[in-house]
Design an enzyme around this catalytic site. Structure first.
Site, PDB file in Angstrom:
ATOM      1  N   ASP A   1       0.568  -1.605  -0.355  1.00 30.57           N
ATOM      2  CA  ASP A   1      -0.149  -0.072   0.026  1.00 30.57           C
ATOM      3  C   ASP A   1       1.123   1.095  -0.527  1.00 30.57           C
ATOM      4  OD1 ASP A   1       1.111  -0.143   2.430  1.00 30.57           O
ATOM      5  OD2 ASP A   1      -1.165  -0.109   3.163  1.00 30.57           O
TER       6      ASP A   1
ATOM      7  N   HIS B   1      25.763   4.856 -15.024  1.00 30.45           N
ATOM      8  CA  HIS B   1      24.358   5.231 -13.912  1.00 30.45           C
ATOM      9  C   HIS B   1      24.522   4.727 -13.028  1.00 30.45           C
ATOM     10  CE1 HIS B   1      22.101   7.890 -17.670  1.00 30.45           C
ATOM     11  NE2 HIS B   1      23.030   8.075 -17.059  1.00 30.45           N
TER      12      HIS B   1
ATOM     13  N   ASP C   1      27.984  12.859  -9.260  1.00 30.37           N
ATOM     14  CA  ASP C   1      26.879  13.276 -10.351  1.00 30.37           C
ATOM     15  C   ASP C   1      25.773  12.949 -10.219  1.00 30.37           C
ATOM     16  OD1 ASP C   1      25.074  13.906 -12.876  1.00 30.37           O
ATOM     17  OD2 ASP C   1      26.234  11.977 -13.806  1.00 30.37           O
TER      18      ASP C   1
ATOM     19  N   ASP D   1      22.155  19.222 -13.459  1.00 30.56           N
ATOM     20  CA  ASP D   1      22.439  18.333 -13.788  1.00 30.56           C
ATOM     21  C   ASP D   1      24.664  18.145 -13.938  1.00 30.56           C
ATOM     22  OD1 ASP D   1      23.770  15.366 -14.666  1.00 30.56           O
ATOM     23  OD2 ASP D   1      22.484  15.384 -16.304  1.00 30.56           O
TER      24      ASP D   1
ATOM     25  N   HIS E   1      29.636   7.446 -24.300  1.00 33.84           N
ATOM     26  CA  HIS E   1      28.157   8.125 -23.711  1.00 33.84           C
ATOM     27  C   HIS E   1      28.403  10.038 -24.875  1.00 33.84           C
ATOM     28  CE1 HIS E   1      29.760  11.391 -21.451  1.00 33.84           C
ATOM     29  NE2 HIS E   1      30.421  10.286 -20.885  1.00 33.84           N
TER      30      HIS E   1
ATOM     31  N   HIS F   1      23.372  16.776 -23.941  1.00 35.49           N
ATOM     32  CA  HIS F   1      21.666  17.084 -23.678  1.00 35.49           C
ATOM     33  C   HIS F   1      21.222  18.088 -22.907  1.00 35.49           C
ATOM     34  CE1 HIS F   1      21.401  15.893 -19.205  1.00 35.49           C
ATOM     35  NE2 HIS F   1      22.551  15.139 -20.155  1.00 35.49           N
TER      36      HIS F   1
ATOM     37  N   HIS G   1      17.258  14.667 -19.545  1.00 35.22           N
ATOM     38  CA  HIS G   1      17.421  15.188 -20.346  1.00 35.22           C
ATOM     39  C   HIS G   1      16.525  15.587 -21.066  1.00 35.22           C
ATOM     40  CE1 HIS G   1      19.848  10.737 -19.213  1.00 35.22           C
ATOM     41  NE2 HIS G   1      20.716  11.820 -18.664  1.00 35.22           N
TER      42      HIS G   1
ATOM     43  N   GLU H   1      29.571  17.815 -20.506  1.00 37.68           N
ATOM     44  CA  GLU H   1      29.808  16.300 -20.118  1.00 37.68           C
ATOM     45  C   GLU H   1      30.891  14.664 -20.582  1.00 37.68           C
ATOM     46  OE1 GLU H   1      26.352  13.783 -18.393  1.00 37.68           O
ATOM     47  OE2 GLU H   1      25.255  14.857 -20.075  1.00 37.68           O
TER      48      GLU H   1
ATOM     49  N   TYR I   1      36.388   6.438 -19.084  1.00 39.59           N
ATOM     50  CA  TYR I   1      36.359   5.418 -18.058  1.00 39.59           C
ATOM     51  C   TYR I   1      37.453   4.189 -18.537  1.00 39.59           C
ATOM     52  CZ  TYR I   1      32.012   8.654 -17.922  1.00 39.59           C
ATOM     53  OH  TYR I   1      31.584   9.630 -18.169  1.00 39.59           O
TER      54      TYR I   1
ATOM     55  N   ARG J   1      34.591  11.948 -14.753  1.00 44.70           N
ATOM     56  CA  ARG J   1      33.227  12.752 -16.033  1.00 44.70           C
ATOM     57  C   ARG J   1      33.423  14.012 -14.905  1.00 44.70           C
ATOM     58  NH1 ARG J   1      29.975   9.561 -16.093  1.00 44.70           N
ATOM     59  NH2 ARG J   1      27.975   9.677 -14.507  1.00 44.70           N
TER      60      ARG J   1
ATOM     61  N   GLU K   1      31.302  17.338 -15.117  1.00 42.61           N
ATOM     62  CA  GLU K   1      29.432  17.615 -16.365  1.00 42.61           C
ATOM     63  C   GLU K   1      29.321  19.351 -15.641  1.00 42.61           C
ATOM     64  OE1 GLU K   1      26.342  14.992 -15.595  1.00 42.61           O
ATOM     65  OE2 GLU K   1      24.805  16.014 -17.478  1.00 42.61           O
TER      66      GLU K   1
HETATM   67  N1  GLY Z   1      22.984  12.317 -15.039  1.00 42.06           N
HETATM   68  C1  GLY Z   1      22.625  11.605 -15.854  1.00 42.06           C
HETATM   69  C2  GLY Z   1      23.867  12.672 -16.906  1.00 42.06           C
HETATM   70  O1  GLY Z   1      24.164  12.721 -17.386  1.00 42.06           O
HETATM   71  O2  GLY Z   1      23.486  12.317 -18.708  1.00 42.06           O
HETATM   72 MN    MN Z   2      23.776  14.756 -18.067  1.00 41.05          MN
HETATM   73 MN    MN Z   3      24.767  13.593 -14.499  1.00 40.27          MN
END
Ligand code: GLY
Ligand code: MN
Ligand code: MN
Length: 532
Positions: free
Chosen positions: A62, A338, A355, A366, A437, A441, A448, A465, A469, A486, A488
């Protein structure tokens, strides 16, 4: 007259005092009204656009997940409750009160339900606070069988098939059932299928070669389309006459599940000044979180503790949620793009990839920083870090109106490639898997965010970003293994270039080391141990 007016004001005053208290810096009703108008101007003549609130999702038994309104629905209405729908008509409609172009159906007040699950705006509250032209209880839509009757086209998103069945009148499930019946909603409404039908219908047969090319592209991306009968026959047709015949016999799509995507992308990819205020706030809060963590971090901390500090800072500044699950990965964990388990109990001397993004009144930041848990980059960590930093700088320099969207990635990729070659980790010209990647975005109500990924234009907010890796076992010297970086940042495209919105959190390696050496308010925050 005087008496009547004053009693109306009293009533309104009473009503407003009962409305849920909310922060004063939410987007104003005017913002949502202008956005509805901007969409309405672009709707095909005679059409109606239909939007549904997000479903309530069950976590277990519930307990439901925290409710998150559908971002398009929120953008157009400001309504944050479930079991609601919006109709937006291209042309004014008439009723006894006059003409209108919009109707919002909302959940009615219900004191017993509100005692358990929270306050509701109700019909009068939604009218007073959101200012739509017509607001009705959601229980009424099933009786409004003429609501869609005059529309030549009905634009909507494909209805989700996993909305929980609820027999309560006015529930989202019931709203969608009534909508299916009123609109004669198709059995197989794949947007790709109808986009191809529209294309076939609207293209002169002489341009068949162009259509064929586009169809090929769609078929590659839509695994359920290649067997579609009219499309197959169109592809195999050998004469213009045959093609014309097939076009004339295509199934009608009064229900259009393909056009709204493009229209909403076009609106939401350019941020208004009101949205920028909230985005800047979300980003500022996130960078303050990064700064506080830089000062507080030490090798004995856990990933979860780091996550907790960021999220505490968000709450301290009134950011209600995280825009996506927080990612805190030390060493090898940073190679999982992720990674949200955040379960490692000691950071040791690893690099920690963080991140995270605060969500402030619906808008999310982000921001990623990657920092050494012991306060000093090792030579290998520093070499990789500097390559990512320079790649990010290159993309930022390239960022200006008119640049094709993928120009940002091209700039960052070139920086990563040349950097990896320079340190001997990759052979010149060789493919490598270390930057798996994209670089950018859109950012907004969604992390996103919506957008059409055309050339950059002023008012767009994007991430930049790049990352590298190197998981253990990679085909390179083992001294690089387990390093993940990374960086970003969030930028606003301006008339002449771009404005860095997240510069409050240091990016340069030396600046990070300097900030990590500063004392933290958390140095003295010591909790008692747990009993074994
Ligand atoms: N935090 C997800 C990305 O950087 O796209
Ligand atoms: Mn991002
Ligand atoms: Mn991110």
């Amino acid at each position: 007259m005087y008496l009547r007016l004053s009693s109306c004001l009293l009533l309104l005053g009473g009503l407003l005092s009962l409305l849920p208290a909310q922060p004063r810096d939410y987007l104003p009703a005017d913002f949502h009204r202008e956005r509805r108008e901007a969409l309405r101007q672009q709707l095909p003549e005679g059409s109606v656009a239909v939007f549904f609130a997000s479903p309530v999702r069950n976590r277990a038994n519930d307990v439901d997940y925290v409710y998150h309104q559908d971002p398009d629905f929120y953008y157009l209405t400001g309504y944050r409750e479930p079991h609601a729908m919006l109709l937006l008509y291209a042309q004014p409609q008439q009723d006894a009160e006059g003409s209108f172009t919009e109707v919002l159906y909302v959940q009615p007040r219900n004191p017993r339900a509100e005692q358990w699950t929270g306050r509701r705006l109700g019909v009068a509250g939604a009218q007073a606070q959101l200012g739509l032209q017509r607001v009705y209880p959601n229980t009424q839509f099933a009786a409004d069988s003429q609501a869609l009757a005059a529309a030549s086209r009905i634009l909507c998103f494909e209805l989700p098939s996993d909305v929980r069945r609820r027999d309560a009148e006015g529930s989202l499930y019931q709203l969608m059932q009534a909508f299916r019946a009123f609109s004669d909603y198709p059995e197989r409404p794949d947007p790709g299928r109808y986009r191809i039908y529209d294309l076939i219908r609207s293209t002169e047969v002489e341009n068949n070669a162009n259509v064929a090319q586009v169809i090929d592209r769609y078929l590659r991306w839509n695994p359920n389309l290649p067997g579609d009968d009219p499309i197959v026959r169109y592809q195999e047709a050998t004469s213009a006459e045959e093609r014309r015949q097939i076009a004339a016999e295509l199934p009608e799509n009064r229900v259009d599940v393909s056009s709204l995507d493009y229209l909403m992308n076009g609106l939401r990819e350019i941020k208004t000044p009101e949205e920028l205020v909230l985005l800047r706030k979300a980003i500022d809060i996130s960078t303050i979180g990064q700064r506080e963590v830089m000062k507080a971090m030490h090798p004995d901390m856990s990933e979860m503790e780091v996550q907790g500090i960021h999220e505490f800072v968000y709450k301290k500044y009134g950011a209600e949620y995280e825009g996506y699950p927080s990612i805190v990965g030390a060493g090898e964990n940073g190679c999982i793009l992720h990674y949200i388990d955040n379960i490692k109990d000691r950071l040791s001397d690893e690099l920690v990839l963080m991140d995270l993004g605060a969500e402030y009144h619906g808008y999310t930041a982000d921001v990623t920083r990657t920092i050494p848990a012991d306060g000093t980059f090792s030579p290998e960590q520093r070499a990789i870090y500097d390559i990512v930093y320079e790649a990010q700088e290159a993309a930022m320099r390239a960022c200006r109106p008119g640049l094709p969207f993928n120009g940002l990635h091209a700039a960052a990729q070139a920086g990563v490639d040349s950097g990896l070659v320079a340190i001997g980790l990759v052979e010149p010209g060789a493919f490598h898997p270390y930057f798996p990647h994209g670089t950018s975005h859109y950012l907004g109500l969604d992390v996103h965010d919506r957008g059409n990924y055309g050339p950059l234009a002023p008012g767009m907010v994007l991430t930049i970003e790049p990352g590298i890796y190197i998981p253990t076992g990679s085909k390179c010297d083992p001294r690089w293994w387990g390093i993940a970086v990374r960086i970003e940042d969030d930028v606003l495209v301006t008339e002449t270039g771009c404005e860095l919105l997240s510069d409050r959190a240091p990016r340069r390696a030396e600046e990070i080391e300097a900030l990590m050496a500063e004392p933290s308010a958390l140095d003295d925050f010591v909790l008692p141990g747990l009993e074994e």
